[in-house]
Design an enzyme around this catalytic site. Structure first.
Site, PDB file in Angstrom:
ATOM      1  N   ASP A  15     -24.225  14.293 -35.531  1.00 22.79           N
ATOM      2  CA  ASP A  15     -23.638  15.586 -35.195  1.00 22.79           C
ATOM      3  C   ASP A  15     -22.303  15.346 -34.476  1.00 22.79           C
ATOM      4  O   ASP A  15     -21.819  14.208 -34.418  1.00 22.79           O
ATOM      5  CB  ASP A  15     -24.607  16.419 -34.343  1.00 22.79           C
ATOM      6  N   LEU A  16     -21.729  16.382 -33.915  1.00 21.67           N
ATOM      7  CA  LEU A  16     -20.426  16.249 -33.259  1.00 21.67           C
ATOM      8  C   LEU A  16     -20.450  15.320 -32.043  1.00 21.67           C
ATOM      9  O   LEU A  16     -19.428  14.773 -31.656  1.00 21.67           O
ATOM     10  CB  LEU A  16     -19.903  17.626 -32.835  1.00 21.67           C
TER      11      LEU A  16
END
Length: 134
Positions: A15-16
């Site tokens: 994810d980020l």
């Protein structure tokens, strides 16, 4: 009957924050199950073509214990827990070195050409015989 699969965490798996997205652990253990079958001498494509048999995940009990991160080298382990005439239960884990990150108990059902439960194909049943633990 323990099988081990080594894989690397790629950017696309995260994810980020650079942490493995939770659903990707399910992909990792799917790869582990496929390679476990291959190590047993089972060709899933031939199994489908010759008898119409496929596998469907019926149940997953999962525990997310610690995060994996971008570029980690992971090991997916797959162990046979039990086998019945039409289903297989596996214990799987994802580790980074000795550190357990994820565990799952997965029940997989065998389906026949009609999509209904079917007995495990004879070569798979033979390969599993004696390998189940309770």
């Amino acid at each position: 009957m323990t099988h081990r699969l080594t894989l690397r965490v790629y950017y696309e798996d995260t994810d980020l924050a650079g942490i493995v997205y939770y659903a990707n652990y399910l992909k990792f253990i799917e790869r582990g199950r496929s390679e476990w079958l291959r190590a047993l001498g089972i060709d899933q494509a031939a199994m489908k073509e010759n008898g119409g048999h496929v596998f469907a995940v019926r149940r997953v009990e999962a525990d997310y214990l610690r995060p994996a991160k971008f570029d980690d080298l992971l090991e997916v382990t797959t162990d046979l827990a039990t086998a019945s005439p039409a289903r297989v239960v596996l214990n799987q884990s994802v580790r980074r070195g000795e550190e357990v990150l994820f565990t799952a108990r997965v029940t997989v059902a065998c389906l026949g050409p009609s999509g209904r439960p079917a007995r495990l194909p004879a070569p798979l049943a033979a390969a599993l015989k004696g390998g189940a633990h309770g």
